[in-house]
Design an enzyme around this catalytic site. Sequence first.
Site, PDB file in Angstrom:
ATOM      1  N   LYS A  17       0.732  -1.111   0.130  1.00  0.00           N
ATOM      2  CA  LYS A  17      -0.139   0.062  -0.007  1.00  0.00           C
ATOM      3  C   LYS A  17       0.929   1.258   0.063  1.00  0.00           C
ATOM      4  O   LYS A  17       2.041   1.395   0.705  1.00  0.00           O
ATOM      5  CB  LYS A  17      -0.804  -0.026   1.385  1.00  0.00           C
ATOM      6  CG  LYS A  17      -1.888   1.146   1.361  1.00  0.00           C
ATOM      7  CD  LYS A  17      -2.664   0.918   2.724  1.00  0.00           C
ATOM      8  CE  LYS A  17      -3.797   1.990   2.899  1.00  0.00           C
ATOM      9  NZ  LYS A  17      -4.662   1.541   3.913  1.00  0.00           N
ATOM     10  N   SER A  62      -9.731   1.553   3.019  1.00  0.00           N
ATOM     11  CA  SER A  62      -9.022   2.192   1.945  1.00  0.00           C
ATOM     12  C   SER A  62      -7.859   1.448   1.247  1.00  0.00           C
ATOM     13  O   SER A  62      -7.205   1.910   0.370  1.00  0.00           O
ATOM     14  CB  SER A  62      -8.160   3.364   3.075  1.00  0.00           C
ATOM     15  OG  SER A  62      -7.397   2.682   3.754  1.00  0.00           O
ATOM     16  N   SER A 105      -9.731  -1.012   7.056  1.00  0.00           N
ATOM     17  CA  SER A 105      -9.362  -0.954   5.613  1.00  0.00           C
ATOM     18  C   SER A 105      -8.599  -2.010   4.955  1.00  0.00           C
ATOM     19  O   SER A 105      -8.023  -1.948   4.079  1.00  0.00           O
ATOM     20  CB  SER A 105      -8.424   0.458   5.683  1.00  0.00           C
ATOM     21  OG  SER A 105      -9.143   1.492   5.643  1.00  0.00           O
TER      22      SER A 105
HETATM   23  N1  GLN Z   1     -13.287   3.578   6.337  1.00  0.00           N
HETATM   24  C1  GLN Z   1     -12.826   4.173   7.790  1.00  0.00           C
HETATM   25  C2  GLN Z   1     -12.325   5.598   7.523  1.00  0.00           C
HETATM   26  O1  GLN Z   1     -12.660   6.187   6.533  1.00  0.00           O
HETATM   27  C3  GLN Z   1     -11.515   3.274   7.853  1.00  0.00           C
HETATM   28  C4  GLN Z   1     -10.255   3.649   7.312  1.00  0.00           C
HETATM   29  C5  GLN Z   1      -9.118   2.773   7.658  1.00  0.00           C
HETATM   30  O2  GLN Z   1      -9.088   1.755   8.216  1.00  0.00           O
HETATM   31  N2  GLN Z   1      -8.023   3.598   7.276  1.00  0.00           N
HETATM   32  O3  GLN Z   1     -11.696   6.053   8.289  1.00  0.00           O
END
Ligand code: GLN
Length: 486
Positions: free
Chosen positions: A79, A154, A178
């Site tokens: 990532k 994400s 994410s």
């Molecule tokens: N979807 C959640 C957010 O927008 C979690 C994102 C994540 O785990 N980085 O914060």
Amino acid sequence: MELYELTLSQAAEKLRNKECSSVELTESALKRISETEDKIGAYITQTPELALEQAKKVDQKIAAGEKLASLAGIPIGLKDIFVTKDIRTTCASKILENFIPPYDGTAVSKLKAQEIVLTGKLNMDEFAMGSSTETSFFKQTKNPWNLECIPGGSSGGSAASVAADQCFASLGTDTGGSIRQPAALTGIVGLKPTYGRVSRYGVIAFASSLDQVGPMTKDVRDSALLLQAIAGHDPLDSTSVPKEVPNYSEFLQNDVKGLKVGVPKEYFIDGMDAEVKNAVEAAIKKYEEMGAQIVEVSLPHTEYAVSTYYILAPAEASSNLARYDGIRYGYRSTEAKNLHETFIKSRSEGFGDEVKRRIMLGTFVLSAGYYDAYYLKAQKVRTLIRQDFEQAFQKADVLITPTSPSAAFKLGEKTQDPVQMYLSDIFTINVNLAGLPGMSLPCGFTKSGLPIGMQLIAPAFEEGRLLHAAYAYEQATDWKTRRPSL
Ligand code: GLN
């Protein structure tokens, strides 16, 4: 069969048995990337020359009869939140569009020490804020199972790349879901370890008390292998825990007789997607058939998880993102006439809408006058959520829930409605708030052919227990044999 179709552990075995070379594995992955990347859009930065160079080195070692680390010579993607020495690291933001880090983060150094082959840096939501990878400054990643759908987020690039066989595994990060949510939506295995199990050093910070690094893989065995490589205490991260790392592969056992599988009643609510509900209920039945004992548990504060998270995560983010000021590194506006304008214009032009929304929310909940009402209150609710799990684990060894309330949704479907987007993580966010390990693995498909994932949750530092329960289920079902036809 093409080499790129192998799992990480199968590829490693072939390499060790000299049935293929690392260059062959790498060329196969690179070929797959060039065939599919136009459709998928998983990568922000590809590193094919570096990959071949790394592969050649491993092949030379094999030829010289040297002993290999377990991941040596295997193409893996990262990532684009992991700081990589001399390789552009953007966090999918314009503000870091041209950032070339001078060092490697710890997870990256550990993989490098194992001599993995790096395929490149994978797309994500900007600063990991999102559930669909649509907030990336660079591009939209598509779901390999249906190119009109999002891959989750994400870590959407990390998930899509593994699901599309572009790399044998990848690393993601998980602050509120994410790793697990995109794993569920693309039919792969994603594990978020216990907070403190894996070092966060060199991982661009979103919400430091929630962020964790974890493996995204084609199956459960690969998850154990990759976790093994990155877990452990790191003096460079004071929140990493000095606790011995077990041999995770030893937990890959079929027998779950007597394992107490807890079903939290708050996670199976009216109005949830019927196909997801049916698939997870069928998985619970399967565990019962396999000899596990199913127990009902309650996590009464579940309904406050999303609200609590969207106070705490933005609060921490607003502080972490203060470093992007147009001075030290990253994007600097050319329009500014003085220092103050440099701060304002660089940040206004460099950050996307979702990131700005979080900074504003976070700054608000931390401001004098609102701190007690929001931030402090949320911290207290966080404690209650953690205590819910402690209670539940008095009765159960692992918990089972859906990973995501629905299968992959259409591109653009939720971009105009942040609250709808935030609800994508309703089943995963709790686990971060409590600091626990959680894992998503495939448990079915919708009628339209999209993968469905289930989540397993264990007490802190019991990743082994997760791997055990997941492995037994995976062996008893054949979901992982289905691949997207690209
Ligand atoms: N979807 C959640 C957010 O927008 C979690 C994102 C994540 O785990 N980085 O914060």
